[in-house]
Design an enzyme around this catalytic site. Structure first.
Site, PDB file in Angstrom:
ATOM      1  N   HIS A 136       0.810  -1.213   0.000  1.00  0.00           N
ATOM      2  CA  HIS A 136       0.000   0.000   0.000  1.00  0.00           C
ATOM      3  C   HIS A 136       0.846   1.267   0.000  1.00  0.00           C
ATOM      4  O   HIS A 136       0.345   2.338  -0.342  1.00  0.00           O
ATOM      5  CB  HIS A 136      -0.943  -0.013   1.202  1.00  0.00           C
ATOM      6  CG  HIS A 136      -2.125  -0.907   1.009  1.00  0.00           C
ATOM      7  ND1 HIS A 136      -3.380  -0.615   1.496  1.00  0.00           N
ATOM      8  CD2 HIS A 136      -2.251  -2.087   0.360  1.00  0.00           C
ATOM      9  CE1 HIS A 136      -4.221  -1.584   1.168  1.00  0.00           C
ATOM     10  NE2 HIS A 136      -3.547  -2.493   0.478  1.00  0.00           N
ATOM     11  N   HIS A 167      -2.184 -12.129  -2.698  1.00  0.00           N
ATOM     12  CA  HIS A 167      -3.318 -12.763  -2.040  1.00  0.00           C
ATOM     13  C   HIS A 167      -3.054 -14.223  -1.670  1.00  0.00           C
ATOM     14  O   HIS A 167      -3.922 -14.893  -1.132  1.00  0.00           O
ATOM     15  CB  HIS A 167      -4.562 -12.654  -2.924  1.00  0.00           C
ATOM     16  CG  HIS A 167      -5.079 -11.253  -3.033  1.00  0.00           C
ATOM     17  ND1 HIS A 167      -6.185 -10.920  -3.775  1.00  0.00           N
ATOM     18  CD2 HIS A 167      -4.634 -10.095  -2.486  1.00  0.00           C
ATOM     19  CE1 HIS A 167      -6.396  -9.619  -3.684  1.00  0.00           C
ATOM     20  NE2 HIS A 167      -5.463  -9.094  -2.909  1.00  0.00           N
TER      21      HIS A 167
END
Length: 716
Positions: free
Chosen positions: A78, A245
Site C-alpha cells: 500500500h 493474495h
C-alpha cells in the site's frame, strides 16, 4: 484557526505546492547525506531485526497466525502501490504513508499499527534507515520469511516530512466515494489523468466491485486500467494480485461504520497518532468490512490461492462486515486456521477483484498458465514485486545496498555508460562556436535543449536530457516538439557531432545528449551578451545516447507534455482534472522541482528569447526577440497596454495600446497569469525595474542550469 487564502478564494491559482521545492523541511539539516548514511548499515542485521519483530506477536496488537508477515506485506504494497505513471507521483519514496492523507486512507486501516511495530527497528538504526526504505524492506523480508525468493531490494528513499500537496487524488470530498467525475464520460475503466485509483482513499480498485457492487466485468476493466496506470501489463497485474493474495486475510468481523473509531488524523490527542480503534476484542478485528483468508495456508508461499480460485466455483454474499465478498460453492474446500485462535477454523473467501480475474479471458489465461507452471509464477511475481517497490526511484545508479540486482530492466530507462574521454574546456569552447555558426537560430537551440531536459519528473526521477531520447520515438514525434522542425535541427546537430568526433585522434568524444544541452547554453550566452551581460552557463559533460532498443515507447508516452507554459504551448483537449493551462504550468513546475521565482524567470526568459511553440510569437513582449532582456516583465506590467480575450475559452488575448487601440502583441493565459495572480505579479515586480535586468539574467541562467542538470544523478 484563521481561514487561509485558499478558503477565502478557492479558485485562486495554488502556488504553495512550489514552496516545498525551495524549503528545507528535513530536520537532519541541508547537509544530511542519506546515501552516505545508508551505506553504513549492516544490511543483514536490519533484516534480522525485522524478522525478529515479524515473528514476535505483541499483546497490544497480536499477529494473525502468530506472524506479521502478511501485515507487513500489505503495508509495503500500500506504500508503493500509490504510484501512478501519469505524473510519476506517490509511491514508496518519502515514506509518505506515515503522513496525511495516506496515513488516514480507509484502505490503510490498521497500517498505523504495522509501522508502530517497526518503531524499535527504526529507533535502533536511526537516520541510517529511512521510513521509506524500512516500510518496503519489511515487505521483502516478509515474503522471504514466508518462503518466497525475492528478486532483490534497493535502498535510497529519502524521507519526506511534509505531505505532498501537489498530488491530485480525485474530485470527491468524502473518503470511500467514487463519483462519475473521476472517469472520462463517467465510464468505468476510463480514469481521468493523473488519477490511478478508482475510489477516493483506496490504493487501487474497490474490492467489492465498481461502486460497491459485485460486478466482475466492471471490476476487470478497472483492474486492467488501474494497474496499467501504475506501469503494469496483464501478466504483471495477475502476478501481483495472485502473489499478494497468497498470504494473509482480510478483517471484517462486523460493520466498521458501527464499531470503528476515527482515522488517525481525526483521532483524539491521547491516541498519539493511532486511529481506527474499535470496540471488538482483537480476535474480532475490523478493517475493510470483508472477512476471511484466501486459502488454508496464509503464511506460506504456495499455489493454494490459484488452486482455490480456479478449481472452485464462487458465489457473491454479504459478509459479517456488511460488504460483498465471495464464498465457495460447496463445502469441500480446505479451511484455514483462525487468525487469532488457531484451534478454530475459517472458510476461505475471495474478493470481487479476485473472481474478476477468473472471468476475464485474458487474465484467466495467465492464471491457468501460472497454475500449470509454478516456477513461472514465482519468477513473474518476484519481478513484478520488485518493479512495484522500485518504479518511482529512477535509474539504478541511485540504488543502494547489497541486494541491488545486476540486471538493468527496460522500465528503468537504461542509458549506456560513458566509454570515452569527456570534452574539456577547450573542446567545449570549440563546439559552442561551431553550433552558433550553423544555420540554427538561438530560439531553435534553446527550444531543443528545453524539449530534451524538461521531460524530467522529480516525482519518479524519469526523463531529462541524458540519453538524448528526444531523437527517438516517441519523443521525436510529440506535437509539442514540432517534429518537422525538430528533424531538421537534429540533422544539423548530428552533423556537428559526427564532424567533431571524426576529427579527434584521441578518445575524446561528445554525445548528442551533451551537444543538445550545450547548444542551448551557447545560445543563452550569446543572447545575454547582446543584452550587455557576460555570462557563463554552467555545463557538465557526461550524458550518453540511448538506443531505440533501450527505450520502452509505451512507457515513455506518459512523459508527453499536455501543455508547456515555457514554450507557450496550450495543447488540445484534455482528459484530466486540471481546469486551466496555468494549473498545468504549476504542475509541470513542481515536477521540475522549481520554486515560484524559478518558474517565473524561466517563462520570462524563454519569451525574451523568442522560444514559442510554432514560433507564434505569443507572449514575446519585446522588439528584440533573441536578446535575454527583461522586456517580458516590463511590458506585461506596463499600464500603457490593455488586454482583450479573442476566443471563447479565454485562452488567447490581444495586447493593445491604450491610446491608439493598435494590437502590439498576442498573449495566452500562460503570459497574463503573471500579471493577474497577486503572488506571481509580486515576483514579476522583482524583474521589471530598470535596475532589475542584471539580476533577471543571473537568475534565468541559474534556473536554466537547474533544469538542464536535474537528471545528472552521477554528479550528486
Amino acid at each position: 484557526m484563521p481561514w487561509s487564502n485558499d478558503e477565502w478564494w478557492p479558485d485562486q491559482l495554488r502556488l504553495d505546492i512550489l514552496d516545498d521545492n525551495s524549503a528545507d523541511t528535513n530536520p537532519y539539516g541541508e547537509d544530511f547525506d542519506y546515501a552516505e548514511e545508508f551505506e553504513k548499515l549492516d544490511f543483514e542485521e536490519v533484516k534480522s531485526d525485522i524478522e525478529d519483530v515479524m515473528t514476535d506477536s505483541q499483546d497490544w496488537w497480536p499477529a494473525d497466525y502468530g506472524h506479521y508477515g502478511p501485515f507487513f506485506l500489505r503495508m509495503a504494497w500500500h506504500s508503493a502501490g500509490t504510484y501512478r505513471t501519469a505524473d510519476g507521483r506517490a509511491g514508496g519514496a518519502g515514506g509518505r504513508q506515515r503522513l496525511p492523507p495516506e496515513s488516514s486512507w480507509p484502505d490503510n486501516v490498521s497500517l498505523d499499527k504495522a509501522r508502530r511495530l517497526l518503531q524499535p527497528v527504526k529507533k535502533k538504526h536511526g537516520k541510517k534507515l529511512s521510513w521509506g526504505d524500512l516500510i518496503l524492506l519489511a515487505g521483502n523480508v516478509a515474503l522471504e520469511s514466508m518462503g518466497f525468493e525475492t528478486f532483490g531490494f534497493a535502498g535510497g528513499r529519502k524521507d519526506a516530512f511534509i505531505s505532498n500537496e501537489a498530488v491530485e487524488w480525485g474530485p470527491e470530498t468524502e473518503w470511500g466515494e467514487t463519483s462519475p467525475e473521476r472517469f472520462e464520460d463517467g465510464e468505468v475503466g476510463n480514469l481521468k489523468n493523473p488519477l490511478g485509483n478508482t475510489v477516493m482513499g483506496l490504493i487501487y480498485v474497490d474490492p467489492e466491485g465498481p461502486y460497491g457492487e459485485p460486478d466482475v466485468d466492471g471490476s476487470a476493466k478497472n483492474i486492467r486500467e488501474e494497474f496499467h496506470k501504475m506501469a503494469m501489463n496483464d501478466e504483471e497485474t495477475v502476478a501481483l494480485i495472485a502473489g499478494g493474495h497468497t498470504f494473509g486475510k482480510v478483517h471484517g468481523a462486523d460493520d466498521p461504520d458501527e464499531h470503528q473509531g476515527p482515522e488517525p488524523e481525526a483521532a483524539p490527542i491521547e491516541e498519539q497518532g493511532l486511529g481506527w480503534s474499535h470496540d471488538f476484542d482483537k480476535a474480532g478485528m475490523i478493517s475493510s468490512g470483508i472477512e476471511g483468508p484466501w486459502n488454508g495456508t496464509p503464511t506460506v508461499w504456495n499455489m493454494d490461492y490459484l488452486d482455490n480460485l480456479l478449481d472452485y466455483d464462487w458465489t457473491s454474499v454479504k459478509g459479517p462486515g456488511g460488504a460483498w465478498q465471495w464464498r465457495p460453492v460447496g463445502d469441500d474446500i480446505a479451511d484455514a486456521p483462525g487468525g487469532q485462535d488457531q484451534s478454530e477454523t475459517e472458510e476461505p473467501m475471495m474478493l470481487t477483484t479476485d473472481v474478476a480475474l477468473k472471468h476475464d479471458d485474458d487474465f484467466r489465461e495467465i492464471l491457468e498458465r501460472f497454475q500449470d507452471n509454478p516456477e513461472e509464477f514465482q519468477e513473474s511475481f518476484s519481478r513484478a514485486w520488485y518493479k512495484l517497490l522500485h518504479r518511482d526511484m529512477g535509474p539504478p545508479t541511485r540504488f543502494l545496498g547489497p541486494e541491488v540486482p545486476d540486471e538493468t530492466l527496460i522500465w528503468q530507462d537504461p542509458v549506456p555508460d560513458v566509454d570515452h574521454e569527456l570534452v574539456g574546456d577547450e573542446e567545449i569552447g570549440e563546439l559552442k562556436e561551431t553550433l552558433l555558426a550553423t544555420d540554427l537560430s538561438r530560439s531553435q537551440l534553446v527550444k531543443t535543449a528545453w524539449a530534451s531536459a524538461s521531460t524530467y519528473r522529480d516525482s519518479d526521477k524519469r526523463g531529462g536530457a541524458n540519453g538524448a531520447h528526444l531523437r527517438l520515438e516517441p519523443q521525436r514525434s510529440w506535437e509539442v516538439n514540432e517534429p518537422d522542425e525538430l528533424e531538421s535541427v537534429l540533422e544539423t546537430l548530428e552533423s556537428v557531432q559526427t564532424e567533431f568526433n571524426d576529427s579527434r585522434s584521441d578518445e575524446v568524444r561528445v554525445s548528442l545528449a551533451d551537444l543538445i544541452v550545450l547548444g542551448g547554453n551557447a545560445a543563452i550566452e550569446e543572447a545575454a551578451s547582446d543584452a550587455g551581460y557576460d555570462v557563463d552557463v554552467p555545463f557538465e559533460p557526461g550524458r550518453t545516447d540511448a538506443t531505440q532498443a533501450q527505450t520502452d515507447v509505451e512507457s515513455f508516452e506518459v512523459l508527453e507534455p499536455r501543455a508547456d507554459a515555457f514554450r507557450n504551448y496550450l495543447g488540445g483537449e484534455y482528459d484530466d482534472l486540471y481546469d486551466s493551462p496555468e494549473e498545468r504550468m504549476v504542475d509541470t513546475a513542481e515536477l521540475l522541482n522549481l520554486s515560484v521565482p524559478e518558474m517565473t524567470v524561466l517563462v520570462g526568459g524563454m519569451r525574451a528569447l523568442g522560444v514559442t511553440y510554432q514560433d507564434t510569437g505569443r507572449g514575446v513582449f519585446t522588439d528584440q526577440p533573441g536578446t535575454l532582456s527583461n522586456d517580458f516583465f516590463v511590458n506585461l506590467l506596463d499600464m500603457d497596454y490593455e488586454w482583450e480575450p479573442v476566443d471563447e475559452d479565454n485562452e488567447l488575448f490581444e495586447v493593445r495600446d491604450r491610446d491608439t487601440g493598435e494590437v502590439e502583441w498576442e498573449a495566452t493565459r500562460l503570459d497574463l497569469i503573471f500579471g493577474s495572480n497577486a503572488r506571481l505579479r509580486a515576483t514579476a515586480d522583482a524583474y521589471f525595474a530598470d535596475d532589475d535586468e542584471e539580476q533577471f539574467v543571473e537568475d534565468f541562467v541559474d534556473a536554466w542550469s537547474h533544469v538542464m542538470q536535474l537528471d545528472r544523478f552521477d554528479l550528486e
